[in-house]
Design an enzyme around this catalytic site. Sequence first.
Site, mmCIF file in Angstrom:
data_model
loop_
_atom_site.group_PDB
_atom_site.id
_atom_site.type_symbol
_atom_site.label_atom_id
_atom_site.label_comp_id
_atom_site.label_asym_id
_atom_site.label_seq_id
_atom_site.Cartn_x
_atom_site.Cartn_y
_atom_site.Cartn_z
ATOM 1 N N ILE A 141 0.863 -1.182 0.000
ATOM 2 C CA ILE A 141 0.000 0.000 0.000
ATOM 3 C C ILE A 141 0.899 1.230 0.000
ATOM 4 C CG2 ILE A 141 -1.849 1.219 1.204
ATOM 5 C CD1 ILE A 141 -2.590 -1.475 2.497
ATOM 6 N N ASN B 251 1.842 5.421 -1.520
ATOM 7 C CA ASN B 251 1.245 6.751 -1.434
ATOM 8 C C ASN B 251 0.223 7.004 -2.536
ATOM 9 O OD1 ASN B 251 2.785 8.040 0.809
ATOM 10 N ND2 ASN B 251 4.522 7.513 -0.491
ATOM 11 N N LYS C 282 -0.732 -2.104 -4.644
ATOM 12 C CA LYS C 282 -0.252 -3.161 -5.536
ATOM 13 C C LYS C 282 -0.301 -4.499 -4.805
ATOM 14 C CE LYS C 282 3.091 -0.314 -5.773
ATOM 15 N NZ LYS C 282 4.392 0.359 -5.898
ATOM 16 N N ALA D 255 8.619 0.811 4.866
ATOM 17 C CA ALA D 255 8.486 -0.626 4.673
ATOM 18 C C ALA D 255 8.863 -1.047 3.260
ATOM 19 C CB ALA D 255 7.048 -1.053 4.992
ATOM 20 N N ASP D 256 8.570 -0.200 2.276
ATOM 21 C CA ASP D 256 8.890 -0.546 0.894
ATOM 22 C C ASP D 256 10.396 -0.620 0.670
ATOM 23 O OD1 ASP D 256 9.055 2.206 1.340
ATOM 24 O OD2 ASP D 256 8.475 2.730 -0.703
#
Length: 247
Positions: free
Chosen positions: A8, A10, A14, A95-96
């Site tokens: 999730i 900004n 996906k 996190a990404d």
Amino acid sequence: MRTLALDIGNTAVKYGCFDGDVLLETAVVAGVDQVSEVLERLRPRHVIVSSVAEATAGWVAQWQQQVSGRVLEFGPATTPLPIRNAYATPHTLGADRLAAAVGAAWLWPTRSTLIIDAGTAIKCDWVEDGHTFRGGSIAPGLRLRFEALHTFTGRLPLVAMPTDPAAPLPLTGTDTQAAIRSGVLNGAVAEVNGFIEAYRAQHPGLQVVLAGGDAGFFQPRLKGRIFVIPELVLIGLHRILVHNVEN
């Protein structure tokens, strides 16, 4: 074992559906409220959720009712990882970024890797020898740069991204819109190439991987051998989920 990785961001939600380590399907949905439909259709056993935007605790409780196994809410400072996280402030780490590092470490378990994630922000992150995330840099993405020039000046127009990301980009703009486009896009390319050159000078043999929504723009413009893996964050999330399920 079928799993679902949810990223999730900004600007988009996906997902990637995996059977073992094979990515079966990946797509973007309009919002978090559509994830239940994806779960109903794909029926994964386990799910991992990563968000750099809204809080997901409420959604996780709802999705757990649809999943026979585990719904793991990924927290960079709390979730066990298959690599070492050497970031000084893990509670502030996106996190990404960490998921992409895990994905790179799994794909190249003995190589140092520089990850270029070009999306809302342009992130350059270093994974040392396939086992340690060291950190990196964060800069505004292409659209943020266009928006900033328009928002924080009195007369500069808002310029859109080129419709063809691989089209030639003139160095000299002969009107204001072309000059903005040259400054933003050529400047970003020079910036990223500079990071790549600096990292390669310090770490000979460095592997470079490109991901993110603007990977198609950067791919033909970056120097040296570059791997393009748009699903790198999803791959990393899947490996984090497997690590937690199996340990």
